[in-house]
Design an enzyme around this catalytic site. Sequence first.
Site, short mmCIF file in Angstrom:
data_model
loop_
_atom_site.label_atom_id
_atom_site.label_comp_id
_atom_site.label_asym_id
_atom_site.label_seq_id
_atom_site.Cartn_x
_atom_site.Cartn_y
_atom_site.Cartn_z
N SER A 120 0.82 -1.21 0.00
CA SER A 120 0.00 0.00 0.00
C SER A 120 0.85 1.26 0.00
O SER A 120 1.92 1.29 0.61
CB SER A 120 -0.89 -0.01 1.25
N TYR A 166 -2.42 5.42 -3.94
CA TYR A 166 -3.42 6.44 -3.61
C TYR A 166 -2.92 7.69 -4.31
O TYR A 166 -1.75 8.06 -4.18
CB TYR A 166 -3.48 6.68 -2.11
N THR A 169 -6.15 2.70 -6.77
CA THR A 169 -7.40 2.56 -6.02
C THR A 169 -8.36 3.67 -6.45
O THR A 169 -8.03 4.86 -6.36
CB THR A 169 -7.13 2.62 -4.50
N LYS A 211 -8.50 -0.70 -8.85
CA LYS A 211 -9.07 -1.39 -7.69
C LYS A 211 -10.29 -0.62 -7.18
O LYS A 211 -10.16 0.55 -6.82
CB LYS A 211 -8.02 -1.50 -6.59
N HIS A 253 -13.65 -2.24 -1.05
CA HIS A 253 -12.69 -1.85 -0.01
C HIS A 253 -12.97 -2.61 1.29
O HIS A 253 -12.78 -2.08 2.38
CB HIS A 253 -12.78 -0.33 0.22
C1 LIG Z 1 -6.66 -2.25 7.78
C2 LIG Z 1 -6.91 -2.10 6.32
C3 LIG Z 1 -6.16 -1.17 5.59
C4 LIG Z 1 -6.38 -1.02 4.22
N1 LIG Z 1 -5.60 -0.16 3.52
C5 LIG Z 1 -5.78 -0.05 2.18
C6 LIG Z 1 -4.92 0.76 1.41
O1 LIG Z 1 -3.98 1.37 1.94
N2 LIG Z 1 -5.16 0.85 0.08
C7 LIG Z 1 -6.19 0.19 -0.53
O2 LIG Z 1 -6.37 0.29 -1.74
N3 LIG Z 1 -6.98 -0.62 0.18
C8 LIG Z 1 -6.81 -0.76 1.50
N4 LIG Z 1 -7.61 -1.61 2.22
C9 LIG Z 1 -8.63 -2.40 1.51
C10 LIG Z 1 -8.03 -3.74 1.07
O3 LIG Z 1 -7.05 -3.56 0.09
C11 LIG Z 1 -9.09 -4.69 0.52
O4 LIG Z 1 -9.80 -4.07 -0.53
C12 LIG Z 1 -10.08 -5.18 1.58
O5 LIG Z 1 -9.42 -5.38 2.81
C13 LIG Z 1 -10.69 -6.47 1.12
O6 LIG Z 1 -11.62 -6.92 2.03
P1 LIG Z 1 -11.30 -8.04 3.15
O7 LIG Z 1 -10.59 -7.33 4.23
O8 LIG Z 1 -12.66 -8.49 3.56
O9 LIG Z 1 -10.47 -9.12 2.51
C14 LIG Z 1 -7.39 -1.79 3.58
C15 LIG Z 1 -8.13 -2.72 4.31
C16 LIG Z 1 -7.89 -2.89 5.66
C17 LIG Z 1 -8.67 -3.93 6.40
#
Ligand SMILES: Cc1cc2nc3c(=O)[nH]c(=O)nc-3n(C[C@H](O)[C@H](O)[C@H](O)COP(=O)(O)O)c2cc1C
Length: 395
Positions: A110, A133, A159, A259, A283
């Site tokens: 990320s 981002y 994203t 994404k 997300h």
């Molecule tokens: C703690 C956390 C931080 C995340 N940070 C980002 C991020 O920095 N960039 C991003 O595109 N998605 C981020 N996401 C979303 C994840 O990439 C992903 O889309 C999502 O966790 C998928 O769902 P799941 O947790 O049920 O597998 C984050 C998710 C979580 C849980």
Amino acid sequence: MAALDDCYNIFDLREAAKRRLPKGLFEFVDRATEDHLAVTGNREAFQDIKLRHRALVDVSGRSTQTTLFGKPIALPMAIAPTGAAGLCWYRGELALAKAAAKANIPLTLSTASMTAMETIAKEAGGRLWFQLYVWRRRDLSYQIIERAKNAGYEALIVTVDSAVSGNREYNSRNGFALPFNPSTKFLMDVAAHPSWTLGVMGRYLTTIGMPAHENYPAEFQGKLTSGIAGRRPEMEVDSLSWEDIAKFRDMWPGILMLKGVNRVDDSLKALNYGVDGIIVSNHGGRNMDSAAATMRVLPEIAEAVGDKVTILLDSGVRRGSDIVKALALGAKAVLTGRSTLYGTAVGGEAGAAKAINIIKTEMDKTMAYTGCNRTDEISTDIFFGDYGSNRRGAA
Ligand SMILES: Cc1cc2nc3c(=O)[nH]c(=O)nc-3n(C[C@H](O)[C@H](O)[C@H](O)COP(=O)(O)O)c2cc1C
């Protein structure tokens, strides 16, 4: 590691992570937004699909291996970008990346991660994707893209579902914020979790110091305790548009993915912009609470774009059978956010490896029951009932 030994599935890892992490951090990882409709809907969409087992098929030669963007991977899964991995475990992104490389699946780093992309490339290796981002000042984004290119990242993932950040009320209630908020509530929370305090924060402070967002542009790489850390207002790019994607396509010679695509028209548009892959994602339910479950929008997107673009899916994957269901509906692979993050929080690299292995074993069993030797044999033929009614339902 005792805590890991007692975990037999992702839900056990979640419970163990809940015990280890300060409440504010655990809820930042685990919870979603507002009334938790999207996060619940994501799980329900997987659970609503029932499978039929196929009898008397020789499945002794089965494999979860597949090919993604022309290269083999051991499991149709990649690690999703999660900014918090470096808070769940000391150098958590590195732990996750090493587990992914050893398991032969891709890792997405990320923008908000705490380990420099160059360090991950050097110390973990494997198949690396970088999530972007976009910054309000586009020249900052271009600098980051150049860095990822020079560090040898295979894919750039933009994203596109985060014009604003989610309405996460519980963070305020828990006194949890990035940059760290020295609220009494959070300090008491930290004090009540000594294994995290010593094992993660203590280790940082006695080695490399307070972590920073090492992939941010130089002028924003503040320590997590400084006023310029966190997901900055400069990253809330409500002006991001298809013109930016055209520019990124020009700049990025490797695989380009979007994404957070949830609509047929956006998916078709992505084709016109030379995008190689789309990730059907909400997300993890963390942004718009009324978002439809990704498994419910996947079929119409897969039907519309066919094989013209590689489709991946995330949000709600907790079991190996979930991967089988997503593949049946047209995804080439899934990404996991929380599942592998819980594992990281409990046992670093070993915990992430355990999470991957649990999901792989479950997928293998589901393939065996449904009579599939290869991932390309997985189709809706294994479904029970008319999935059409599910497709139309909102999450
Ligand atoms: C703690 C956390 C931080 C995340 N940070 C980002 C991020 O920095 N960039 C991003 O595109 N998605 C981020 N996401 C979303 C994840 O990439 C992903 O889309 C999502 O966790 C998928 O769902 P799941 O947790 O049920 O597998 C984050 C998710 C979580 C849980």
